[in-house]
Design an enzyme around this catalytic site. Structure first.
Site, PDB file in Angstrom:
ATOM      1  N   THR A 192      32.054  -5.603  17.892  1.00 16.93           N
ATOM      2  CA  THR A 192      30.767  -4.881  17.853  1.00 16.93           C
ATOM      3  C   THR A 192      29.765  -5.263  18.764  1.00 16.93           C
ATOM      4  O   THR A 192      29.824  -6.566  19.168  1.00 16.93           O
ATOM      5  CB  THR A 192      30.285  -4.853  16.433  1.00 16.93           C
ATOM      6  OG1 THR A 192      31.030  -4.115  15.638  1.00 16.93           O
ATOM      7  CG2 THR A 192      28.789  -4.381  16.320  1.00 16.93           C
ATOM      8  N   ASP A 223      27.177  -1.630   8.634  1.00 10.84           N
ATOM      9  CA  ASP A 223      25.999  -2.038   8.969  1.00 10.84           C
ATOM     10  C   ASP A 223      25.416  -1.691  10.160  1.00 10.84           C
ATOM     11  O   ASP A 223      24.146  -1.189  10.012  1.00 10.84           O
ATOM     12  CB  ASP A 223      25.568  -3.385   8.682  1.00 10.84           C
ATOM     13  CG  ASP A 223      26.310  -4.025   9.751  1.00 10.84           C
ATOM     14  OD1 ASP A 223      27.854  -3.736   9.706  1.00 10.84           O
ATOM     15  OD2 ASP A 223      25.665  -5.122  10.568  1.00 10.84           O
TER      16      ASP A 223
END
Ligand code: ASP
Length: 328
Positions: A192, A223
């Site tokens: 990420t 998230d």
């Protein structure tokens, strides 16, 4: 031991390329050099925008686009695949000055999901758009799109296969720690990407982009596109996280850094340490990390995992990149 990184910039950026690093013993010199090069190019792209008078938001977007375009990271090209073998991506962006935010989740077509999040921030009355609706919004605005094959790499197909084979060891969604810690699990082998920036006017911004976890359930959103979990920016601080998304959402990780500073008056370093170690690591060892900046330009790059692809750059334009070794 000091808990502050002691990095301070007037204008600059901090970036991460995820905590799901390849273990140090299996990392080849060539691959490590490729990661370091990609991180440096990302930092320089953001720096160029900031030194050209661009905003913190534009600097964050420029830095993240470089990592989305690189197949090394789990964002844009090179994203993880879900349990169906399909790439679905999430991204978010937040401007500290007025706390305006934009995010997309479960998108399959925008070449740069962070630009999709920027479109939502700048042109939509909403904060979060998902799936086909988000894609239609981006298409109508003329955002470059790609066919599914563009995002898929051999390496991520391999990660999917390994995660499928170990499906019975899938992280317990109730949040129990796996014995070896989340960072060793194949579904976590991710990269990420995220960035925080402070521009020459002192404004802050944060952004995060991901393909999510390998072999994630169809429809799962982590998230990264959730404002307050993976991304947050205010006049006080800017935060972008990486790690086990479910836990980051439950602990409102990015917002919590802001809230601790705002409500208790602690420094950025103290707030980051409390969240990454006292909260996250105490609940799940090796569960994640983040990059953060405050209004004074203090920079923190913190992680409770063995590594985090990361870097920072200040006004002199010298990129600093690293992968392993964290502060305790
Ligand atoms: N936080 C991301 C997610 O849960 C994964 C990562 O940071 O590598 O989707």
């Amino acid at each position: 031991m000091s808990i502050t990184s002691e990095i301070r910039v007037r204008s600059g950026l901090a970036i991460h390329g995820g905590v799901g690093t390849i273990s140090e013993s299996r990392m080849s010199a060539e691959l490590q050099a490729a990661y370091e090069e990609a991180l440096a190019v990302s930092l320089l792209a953001g720096h160029e925008v900031l030194t050209g008078g661009g905003s913190a938001v534009d600097g964050v977007v420029a830095a993240i686009c470089v990592m989305e375009d690189s197949p090394l990271f789990n964002a844009g090209c090179g994203s993880n695949l879900d349990e169906r073998g399909v790439v679905t991506m999430d991204a978010s962006l937040m401007r500290g000055e007025d706390r305006a935010a934009g995010a997309v989740a479960g998108v399959q077509t925008p070449r740069n999901p962070i630009r999709a999040a920027q479109l939502v921030l700048e042109r939509s009355e909403h904060v979060l758009l998902i799936a086909e609706g988000a894609e239609a919004f981006c298409r109508d605005a003329g955002l470059p799109i790609e066919a599914a094959g563009y995002f898929v790499t051999e390496r991520r197909l391999g990660d999917l296969e390994r995660a499928r084979q170990r499906k019975d060891e899938r992280p317990n969604v109730l949040g129990d720690a796996t014995p070896e810690g989340m960072s060793e699990h194949p579904s976590f082998r991710a990269g990420t990407v995220g960035a925080v920036a402070r521009d020459s006017t002192g404004s802050l911004a944060a952004g995060t982009s991901t393909g999510g976890m390998a072999n994630k359930a169809w429809g799962r959103v982590g998230d990264s596109p959730v404002i307050g979990a993976g991304t947050y920016a205010s006049r006080r601080c800017a935060v972008s996280g990486t790690g086990w998304g479910e836990r980051f959402i439950e602990h409102a990780v990015a917002y919590q850094i802001h809230a601790r500073m705002d409500l208790t008056g602690v420094s950025l370093a103290e707030a980051v340490h409390a969240v990454v170690w006292d909260e996250l690591a105490a609940r799940v060892p090796k569960s994640g990390g983040l990059v953060a900046m405050d209004a004074e330009g203090n920079v923190e790059l913190a992680f409770n995992t063995p590594g985090m692809y990361r870097g920072w750059i200040g006004e002199n334009g010298q990129p600093h990149v690293d992968i392993y070794g964290g502060r305790g």
